[in-house]
Write a protein that holds these residues in place. Structure first.
Motif, short mmCIF file in Angstrom:
data_model
loop_
_atom_site.label_atom_id
_atom_site.label_comp_id
_atom_site.label_asym_id
_atom_site.label_seq_id
_atom_site.Cartn_x
_atom_site.Cartn_y
_atom_site.Cartn_z
N THR A 29 0.70 -1.18 0.12
CA THR A 29 0.02 -0.01 0.00
C THR A 29 0.89 1.12 -0.03
O THR A 29 0.43 2.30 -0.06
N SER B 60 -12.38 5.98 -2.10
CA SER B 60 -10.81 5.70 -1.87
C SER B 60 -10.15 6.32 -2.87
O SER B 60 -10.24 6.01 -4.12
N HIS C 126 -6.78 5.80 -3.35
CA HIS C 126 -5.89 4.69 -3.77
C HIS C 126 -6.57 4.01 -4.81
O HIS C 126 -6.05 3.77 -5.84
N ARG D 188 -6.07 -1.71 1.05
CA ARG D 188 -7.15 -0.73 1.85
C ARG D 188 -8.11 -1.35 2.40
O ARG D 188 -8.26 -1.05 3.69
N HIS E 244 -10.70 1.58 4.23
CA HIS E 244 -11.89 1.80 3.35
C HIS E 244 -12.76 0.77 3.22
O HIS E 244 -12.44 -0.66 3.42
#
Length: 241
Positions: A43, A125, A127, A162, A168
């Motif tokens: 991550t 999110s 990401h 995540r 998340h």
């Protein structure tokens, strides 16, 4: 009638949110310290730096026009801005949905790894939207099935971390992926309109050595190889305490 519809919509919304939390708790964390370390490595943005560099090399090798190279890079930057920065600046504080680690209802049930809880709000999110927008942008740009598959796997790997880390909900991820797809597609078609008159040899390439947009297939193997090596690096590094 209207009040009944509103009540039904509210009940459905509550059901979806409840289901979202159940799915998060099913995916979040484990008893494996190895998976904890692996998720933390995967991550982290710097882990993927070699992949970003390899994509830059492919763009540099396959565009003989400096202006076009700059536009490709600007497009990638615009993807990150629209997909991630706008989310962090406006959507997250505007929607103000708690991250699982801060959620008053399930926060104490979430498995936290190394004390990492993220910011207060998590919808949607960044990401997921960031990585998927870049993946979709390069999928449109290069048109290599192998590279496209690799980039989608890269994005989904980030999405898994995540949820595993509990920062998340699956709903945050899903919306992030949808927004990332929209942004990546929009930015590519914007790039195409700006550069279609700059293509000297024609837009469609028929040689098996090149993709339909003129990218050398052997060059496309570079980011795929880098992605594989990065995953191996993450797997090995996670073994080290």
């Amino acid at each position: 009638m209207l009040s009944e519809l509103l009540l039904a919509a509210e009940d459905f919304g509550s059901y979806v949110i409840s289901l979202d939390k159940e799915w998060l708790l099913a995916v979040n964390g484990s008893d494996s310290l190895y998976l904890d370390r692996l998720s933390r490595v995967l991550t982290t943005a710097i882990t993927w730096l070699p992949l970003y560099i390899s994509l830059f090399v492919v763009v540099l090798h396959n565009n003989d026009n400096f202006r076009k190279v700059i536009l490709v890079l600007a497009g990638a930057g615009l993807c990150v801005f629209l997909a991630g920065a706008m989310d962090d600046w406006f959507v997250k504080p505007g929607v103000a949905r708690w991250r699982p680690t801060h959620d008053p209802e399930i926060g104490m049930m979430v498995d936290v790894v190394d004390g990492y809880r993220g910011g207060s709000y998590g919808f949607f999110s960044a990401h997921a939207s960031n990585t998927f927008s870049v993946a979709i942008y390069f999928c449109w740009l290069i048109r290599s099935r192998l590279l496209s598959s690799a980039l989608v796997i890269w994005s989904l790997t980030n999405c898994w971390t995540r949820m595993y880390l509990g920062v998340h909900f699956p709903g945050d991820i899903l919306v992030g992926l949808i927004w990332g797809f929209i942004v990546g597609s929009f930015v590519y078609f914007l790039y195409y309109r700006l550069t279609r008159k700059m293509t000297i040899s024609g837009y469609h390439f028929v040689s098996s050595d090149y993709t339909s947009t003129g990218y050398c297939r052997s060059d496309c193997d570079i980011p795929v190889g880098v992605l594989v090596l990065t995953l191996i690096y993450a797997l090995v590094k996670s073994c080290i305490v």
